[in-house]
Design a protein around this motif. Structure first.
Motif, PDB file in Angstrom:
ATOM      1  N   UNK A   1     -84.072  32.940 -60.425  1.00 25.92           N
ATOM      2  CA  UNK A   1     -82.858  33.532 -60.999  1.00 25.92           C
ATOM      3  C   UNK A   1     -81.626  32.779 -60.483  1.00 25.92           C
ATOM      4  N   UNK A   2     -80.804  32.311 -61.387  1.00 25.84           N
ATOM      5  CA  UNK A   2     -79.576  31.604 -61.026  1.00 25.84           C
ATOM      6  C   UNK A   2     -78.382  32.549 -61.115  1.00 25.84           C
ATOM      7  N   UNK A   3     -77.261  32.114 -60.549  1.00 21.35           N
ATOM      8  CA  UNK A   3     -76.043  32.928 -60.615  1.00 21.35           C
ATOM      9  C   UNK A   3     -75.592  33.122 -62.059  1.00 21.35           C
ATOM     10  N   UNK A   4     -75.708  32.059 -62.838  1.00 21.06           N
ATOM     11  CA  UNK A   4     -75.287  32.143 -64.240  1.00 21.06           C
ATOM     12  C   UNK A   4     -76.135  33.161 -65.004  1.00 21.06           C
ATOM     13  N   UNK A   5     -77.470  33.105 -64.775  1.00 20.22           N
ATOM     14  CA  UNK A   5     -78.383  34.036 -65.452  1.00 20.22           C
ATOM     15  C   UNK A   5     -78.120  35.472 -65.005  1.00 20.22           C
ATOM     16  N   UNK A   6     -77.923  35.654 -63.718  1.00 21.88           N
ATOM     17  CA  UNK A   6     -77.676  36.993 -63.181  1.00 21.88           C
ATOM     18  C   UNK A   6     -76.368  37.567 -63.731  1.00 21.88           C
ATOM     19  N   UNK A   7     -75.340  36.731 -63.801  1.00 21.28           N
ATOM     20  CA  UNK A   7     -74.057  37.185 -64.332  1.00 21.28           C
ATOM     21  C   UNK A   7     -74.184  37.571 -65.809  1.00 21.28           C
TER      22      UNK A   7
END
Length: 307
Positions: free
Chosen positions: A133-139
């Motif tokens: 999970x990346x920050x972009x995906x989580x956001x």
């Protein structure tokens, strides 16, 4: 009898002489003390100009010397009274400014605490994050609950012990985000709880401001836990051998921390993506941690290859 009368007359004369001498001494003392009067003419400067208009009386906390009385009716100068007023007014202003500055600092501190408490109420804590999970995906996922202001993932990228802080633009978004607890992101269900801390903000002057800088950020990674014995050239060779050509690199360290950090900018964005997989690999004697950078490499850095 005559002798007695003469003796009485001599005593009376002597007493009268002593009385005259005493009165003269008292008068002399009075004259001497009068010269100590600050309103006396002798205390007025030679540059004094007689006939100066009277000034307003000083306040109750005025000094012992009544400068206004000097300037008003005893041949004193206008400047004497003005100087006294300036002195007292200046002291009052100093005290007043001290109170104002202290009150201003307290008001600023209260405002900062209020802002921080408001930020905490708008933030959720997400734990047990999958390494995929990346920050972009989580956001993007949490954006379904409300407008996301900031998203930070922390921890080892290769561990399920990763966690994140997500800040929303309002409290309603944070409350709605709590419903996502138990949702599977990647391979594991996450836990979502109200945060007890606010996200530490990035210094605004380091954030990208132009489209070019935003593009540079996409090609940049942030690397921590770097061995202090590692040189700039070592870091460059490490990332180029695994990820691709490095266009810019900055290695930072100090005498306080036992490790160093680096910002590595690649020629192509694909290099930065590959660099994220280097987290946990040994560079020197320590496993490095690599995460996406939020800031571009500053232009004043040393050229790649310099030590």
């Amino acid at each position: 009898m005559a002798a007695v009368a003469e003796g009485s007359a001599s005593a009376a004369a002597a007493a009268a002489a002593k009385e005259v001498e005493y009165q003269a001494g008292v008068q002399k003392l009075v004259d001497l003390l009068s010269k100590l009067n600050p309103a006396a003419k002798e205390f007025v400067p030679s540059s004094a100009a007689a006939g100066s208009p009277p000034k307003k009386a000083l306040s109750a906390d005025a000094p012992v010397f009544d400068y206004h009385s000097i300037g008003a009716g005893n041949g004193g100068t206008k400047d004497s009274a003005t100087d006294a007023s300036f002195y007292i007014g200046n002291q009052q202003r100093k005290r007043g400014n001290g109170y104002i500055n202290q009150g201003r600092r307290r008001a600023i501190d209260r405002a900062r605490r209020a802002d921080r408490e408001d930020s905490i109420r708008r933030t959720v804590y997400v734990s047990e994050l999958d390494h995929t999970v990346t920050e972009e995906r989580l956001a993007d996922i949490f954006a379904t609950c409300g407008q996301v202001v900031d998203c930070r993932i922390c921890g080892d990228p290769h561990s399920v012990l990763r966690f994140a802080f997500i800040e929303f633009s309002d409290e309603e978004g944070a409350r709605t985000a709590l419903n996502l607890g138990g949702t599977v992101f990647g391979f594991y269900p996450v836990r979502v709880l109200p945060s007890k801390t606010a996200i530490l903000p990035v210094n605004p002057k380091f954030l990208p401001r132009t489209e070019d800088e935003k593009e540079m950020v996409m090609r940049t990674v942030y690397c921590t836990n770097i061995d202090k014995m590692v040189t700039l050239l070592d870091v460059k060779n490490f990332f180029e051998g695994l990820c691709g050509e490095v266009s810019r690199l900055r290695l930072l360290g100090d005498n306080v921390h036992s490790t160093r950090i680096a910002f590595v900018e690649f020629v192509h964005a694909e290099g930065a993506i590959l660099a994220l997989n280097c987290s946990g690999m040994i560079l020197g004697t320590l496993p490095v941690r690599v995460s996406p950078s939020k800031t571009p490499v500053k232009p004043r850095v040393n050229r790649v290859g310099s030590n």
